[in-house]
Design a protein around this motif. Sequence first.
Motif, PDB file in Angstrom:
ATOM      1  N   GLY A  87     -13.279 -18.933  15.709  1.00 34.25           N
ATOM      2  CA  GLY A  87     -12.905 -19.426  14.392  1.00 34.25           C
ATOM      3  C   GLY A  87     -11.408 -19.444  14.193  1.00 34.25           C
ATOM      4  O   GLY A  87     -10.622 -19.238  15.131  1.00 34.25           O
ATOM      5  N   CYS A  88     -10.992 -19.714  12.954  1.00 27.33           N
ATOM      6  CA  CYS A  88      -9.591 -19.661  12.555  1.00 27.33           C
ATOM      7  C   CYS A  88      -9.528 -18.970  11.201  1.00 27.33           C
ATOM      8  O   CYS A  88     -10.108 -19.469  10.228  1.00 27.33           O
ATOM      9  CB  CYS A  88      -8.986 -21.061  12.435  1.00 27.33           C
ATOM     10  SG  CYS A  88      -8.440 -21.775  13.993  1.00 27.33           S
ATOM     11  N   ALA A  89      -8.839 -17.870  11.147  1.00 25.80           N
ATOM     12  CA  ALA A  89      -8.767 -17.095   9.906  1.00 25.80           C
ATOM     13  C   ALA A  89      -7.923 -17.811   8.859  1.00 25.80           C
ATOM     14  O   ALA A  89      -7.082 -18.658   9.182  1.00 25.80           O
ATOM     15  CB  ALA A  89      -8.183 -15.716  10.194  1.00 25.80           C
ATOM     16  N   VAL A  90      -8.151 -17.471   7.608  1.00 23.59           N
ATOM     17  CA  VAL A  90      -7.312 -17.978   6.523  1.00 23.59           C
ATOM     18  C   VAL A  90      -5.863 -17.603   6.820  1.00 23.59           C
ATOM     19  O   VAL A  90      -5.560 -16.458   7.184  1.00 23.59           O
ATOM     20  CB  VAL A  90      -7.760 -17.382   5.178  1.00 23.59           C
ATOM     21  CG1 VAL A  90      -6.797 -17.797   4.065  1.00 23.59           C
ATOM     22  CG2 VAL A  90      -9.182 -17.828   4.840  1.00 23.59           C
ATOM     23  N   GLY A  91      -4.977 -18.580   6.699  1.00 27.90           N
ATOM     24  CA  GLY A  91      -3.572 -18.347   7.003  1.00 27.90           C
ATOM     25  C   GLY A  91      -3.173 -18.742   8.405  1.00 27.90           C
ATOM     26  O   GLY A  91      -1.978 -18.859   8.709  1.00 27.90           O
ATOM     27  N   ASP A  92      -4.152 -18.968   9.279  1.00 26.78           N
ATOM     28  CA  ASP A  92      -3.857 -19.420  10.631  1.00 26.78           C
ATOM     29  C   ASP A  92      -3.277 -20.832  10.582  1.00 26.78           C
ATOM     30  O   ASP A  92      -3.705 -21.667   9.791  1.00 26.78           O
ATOM     31  CB  ASP A  92      -5.142 -19.402  11.472  1.00 26.78           C
ATOM     32  CG  ASP A  92      -4.869 -19.667  12.948  1.00 26.78           C
ATOM     33  OD1 ASP A  92      -4.606 -20.835  13.297  1.00 26.78           O
ATOM     34  OD2 ASP A  92      -4.947 -18.721  13.742  1.00 26.78           O
ATOM     35  N   ALA A  93      -2.313 -21.112  11.454  1.00 26.73           N
ATOM     36  CA  ALA A  93      -1.642 -22.412  11.449  1.00 26.73           C
ATOM     37  C   ALA A  93      -2.601 -23.564  11.711  1.00 26.73           C
ATOM     38  O   ALA A  93      -2.356 -24.690  11.253  1.00 26.73           O
ATOM     39  CB  ALA A  93      -0.520 -22.417  12.492  1.00 26.73           C
ATOM     40  N   GLU A  94      -3.699 -23.308  12.428  1.00 28.79           N
ATOM     41  CA  GLU A  94      -4.647 -24.377  12.741  1.00 28.79           C
ATOM     42  C   GLU A  94      -5.910 -24.312  11.883  1.00 28.79           C
ATOM     43  O   GLU A  94      -6.886 -25.009  12.166  1.00 28.79           O
ATOM     44  CB  GLU A  94      -5.024 -24.329  14.227  1.00 28.79           C
ATOM     45  CG  GLU A  94      -3.890 -24.735  15.156  1.00 28.79           C
ATOM     46  CD  GLU A  94      -4.360 -25.023  16.558  1.00 28.79           C
ATOM     47  OE1 GLU A  94      -4.483 -26.207  16.935  1.00 28.79           O
ATOM     48  OE2 GLU A  94      -4.624 -24.048  17.302  1.00 28.79           O
ATOM     49  N   ARG A  95      -5.878 -23.497  10.843  1.00 29.27           N
ATOM     50  CA  ARG A  95      -7.063 -23.336   9.988  1.00 29.27           C
ATOM     51  C   ARG A  95      -7.531 -24.674   9.407  1.00 29.27           C
ATOM     52  O   ARG A  95      -8.722 -24.992   9.442  1.00 29.27           O
ATOM     53  CB  ARG A  95      -6.743 -22.359   8.862  1.00 29.27           C
ATOM     54  CG  ARG A  95      -7.776 -22.269   7.742  1.00 29.27           C
ATOM     55  CD  ARG A  95      -9.021 -21.534   8.150  1.00 29.27           C
ATOM     56  NE  ARG A  95      -9.901 -21.328   7.007  1.00 29.27           N
ATOM     57  CZ  ARG A  95     -11.097 -20.750   7.082  1.00 29.27           C
ATOM     58  NH1 ARG A  95     -11.545 -20.286   8.230  1.00 29.27           N
ATOM     59  NH2 ARG A  95     -11.845 -20.609   6.000  1.00 29.27           N
ATOM     60  N   ALA A  96      -6.628 -25.456   8.866  1.00 31.78           N
ATOM     61  CA  ALA A  96      -7.014 -26.727   8.247  1.00 31.78           C
ATOM     62  C   ALA A  96      -7.623 -27.668   9.274  1.00 31.78           C
ATOM     63  O   ALA A  96      -8.658 -28.298   9.018  1.00 31.78           O
ATOM     64  CB  ALA A  96      -5.805 -27.383   7.572  1.00 31.78           C
ATOM     65  N   ASP A  97      -7.003 -27.768  10.453  1.00 33.79           N
ATOM     66  CA  ASP A  97      -7.560 -28.636  11.500  1.00 33.79           C
ATOM     67  C   ASP A  97      -8.938 -28.152  11.937  1.00 33.79           C
ATOM     68  O   ASP A  97      -9.850 -28.963  12.162  1.00 33.79           O
ATOM     69  CB  ASP A  97      -6.615 -28.683  12.709  1.00 33.79           C
ATOM     70  CG  ASP A  97      -5.354 -29.475  12.429  1.00 33.79           C
ATOM     71  OD1 ASP A  97      -5.414 -30.409  11.607  1.00 33.79           O
ATOM     72  OD2 ASP A  97      -4.310 -29.153  13.028  1.00 33.79           O
ATOM     73  N   TRP A  98      -9.093 -26.853  12.048  1.00 35.52           N
ATOM     74  CA  TRP A  98     -10.389 -26.295  12.445  1.00 35.52           C
ATOM     75  C   TRP A  98     -11.469 -26.686  11.450  1.00 35.52           C
ATOM     76  O   TRP A  98     -12.549 -27.150  11.829  1.00 35.52           O
ATOM     77  CB  TRP A  98     -10.280 -24.771  12.552  1.00 35.52           C
ATOM     78  CG  TRP A  98     -11.508 -24.075  13.039  1.00 35.52           C
ATOM     79  CD1 TRP A  98     -11.904 -23.919  14.335  1.00 35.52           C
ATOM     80  CD2 TRP A  98     -12.509 -23.431  12.229  1.00 35.52           C
ATOM     81  NE1 TRP A  98     -13.090 -23.216  14.395  1.00 35.52           N
ATOM     82  CE2 TRP A  98     -13.482 -22.899  13.123  1.00 35.52           C
ATOM     83  CE3 TRP A  98     -12.680 -23.247  10.871  1.00 35.52           C
ATOM     84  CZ2 TRP A  98     -14.606 -22.205  12.672  1.00 35.52           C
ATOM     85  CZ3 TRP A  98     -13.800 -22.550  10.411  1.00 35.52           C
ATOM     86  CH2 TRP A  98     -14.748 -22.039  11.308  1.00 35.52           C
ATOM     87  N   LEU A  99     -11.174 -26.522  10.156  1.00 37.65           N
ATOM     88  CA  LEU A  99     -12.149 -26.880   9.124  1.00 37.65           C
ATOM     89  C   LEU A  99     -12.469 -28.367   9.150  1.00 37.65           C
ATOM     90  O   LEU A  99     -13.639 -28.765   9.034  1.00 37.65           O
ATOM     91  CB  LEU A  99     -11.613 -26.491   7.742  1.00 37.65           C
ATOM     92  CG  LEU A  99     -11.616 -25.002   7.402  1.00 37.65           C
ATOM     93  CD1 LEU A  99     -10.821 -24.761   6.128  1.00 37.65           C
ATOM     94  CD2 LEU A  99     -13.036 -24.477   7.261  1.00 37.65           C
ATOM     95  N   ILE A 100     -11.451 -29.189   9.278  1.00 38.90           N
ATOM     96  CA  ILE A 100     -11.662 -30.641   9.294  1.00 38.90           C
ATOM     97  C   ILE A 100     -12.625 -31.025  10.404  1.00 38.90           C
ATOM     98  O   ILE A 100     -13.605 -31.755  10.180  1.00 38.90           O
ATOM     99  CB  ILE A 100     -10.328 -31.376   9.467  1.00 38.90           C
ATOM    100  CG1 ILE A 100      -9.496 -31.292   8.180  1.00 38.90           C
ATOM    101  CG2 ILE A 100     -10.560 -32.847   9.858  1.00 38.90           C
ATOM    102  CD1 ILE A 100      -8.050 -31.704   8.363  1.00 38.90           C
ATOM    103  N   TRP A 101     -12.380 -30.530  11.609  1.00 42.21           N
ATOM    104  CA  TRP A 101     -13.181 -30.987  12.748  1.00 42.21           C
ATOM    105  C   TRP A 101     -14.545 -30.316  12.822  1.00 42.21           C
ATOM    106  O   TRP A 101     -15.513 -30.926  13.287  1.00 42.21           O
ATOM    107  CB  TRP A 101     -12.379 -30.836  14.044  1.00 42.21           C
ATOM    108  CG  TRP A 101     -11.225 -31.780  14.057  1.00 42.21           C
ATOM    109  CD1 TRP A 101      -9.910 -31.487  13.842  1.00 42.21           C
ATOM    110  CD2 TRP A 101     -11.299 -33.200  14.211  1.00 42.21           C
ATOM    111  NE1 TRP A 101      -9.156 -32.630  13.871  1.00 42.21           N
ATOM    112  CE2 TRP A 101      -9.972 -33.698  14.100  1.00 42.21           C
ATOM    113  CE3 TRP A 101     -12.330 -34.101  14.445  1.00 42.21           C
ATOM    114  CZ2 TRP A 101      -9.679 -35.058  14.213  1.00 42.21           C
ATOM    115  CZ3 TRP A 101     -12.035 -35.460  14.566  1.00 42.21           C
ATOM    116  CH2 TRP A 101     -10.732 -35.917  14.444  1.00 42.21           C
ATOM    117  N   VAL A 102     -14.651 -29.082  12.327  1.00 44.01           N
ATOM    118  CA  VAL A 102     -15.988 -28.482  12.210  1.00 44.01           C
ATOM    119  C   VAL A 102     -16.867 -29.367  11.338  1.00 44.01           C
ATOM    120  O   VAL A 102     -18.034 -29.649  11.666  1.00 44.01           O
ATOM    121  CB  VAL A 102     -15.903 -27.051  11.619  1.00 44.01           C
ATOM    122  CG1 VAL A 102     -17.276 -26.596  11.097  1.00 44.01           C
ATOM    123  CG2 VAL A 102     -15.417 -26.069  12.672  1.00 44.01           C
TER     124      VAL A 102
END
Length: 226
Positions: A87-102
């Motif tokens: 996963g990508c924790a809140v505050g991670d630089a790639e968090r938004a990209d991770w959510l988008i592609w999930v």
Amino acid sequence: MTDITLHHAPQTRSMRSLWLLHEIDHAIGLPFQVVEHPFGKNLRSPEYLALNPAGRVPALEIGGQTLFETGAITEFLCEQYPEAGLGCAVGDAERADWLIWVHFSETISQHAAALTQQHIALYEDEMRSLIVMKLEAARLKKCYAALEARLEGRDYVLDRGFSAADISLGQALYMSKHFASTDDFPNITAWYSRLSERAAFKASLPEAGGQLLYQKDFYEVPDVGA
């Protein structure tokens, strides 16, 4: 130890949750059970509707609560088991990209589901729509184009490497490839080849001789009336 049970039907979106569970298990050791359901009306039983009120798979029983919807299950499991590194924790630089592609996996899956209905569920030719089949296959290709661009210069969807975003998208491709070829998308082809070699991916595939939703590797648009 938390009791975990996944309700699953082969070759459906619940494969996404099954694959993720296998990846977590391989990474940190996470025993879980799978209750396999045939794809059909048994999912409308009162007992199953108490787990997933939509009468669909998956349903995940974990720690005394039940989750449904694959995106929610993915986020929950990645938050519960961050040490698996998927996963990508809140505050991670790639968090938004991770959510988008999930969640982009559901954009792909909705078109694959429409084509599954047209090619398989609507078994009589007069029930089918040639127009819908062509439109949905074209929409899949547009999704492929977006993913192809994202994978340019990357082995996986995130710069950091393999994550649950690849699992969600890879499972969507597993379904959609039955209706729209990825031959014209070299980045996707290479990426999917890497995914399909993973032990957890292979563990999430239907057992040999089991009941299959897809009886063919690829479904051509039939010559039927619109």
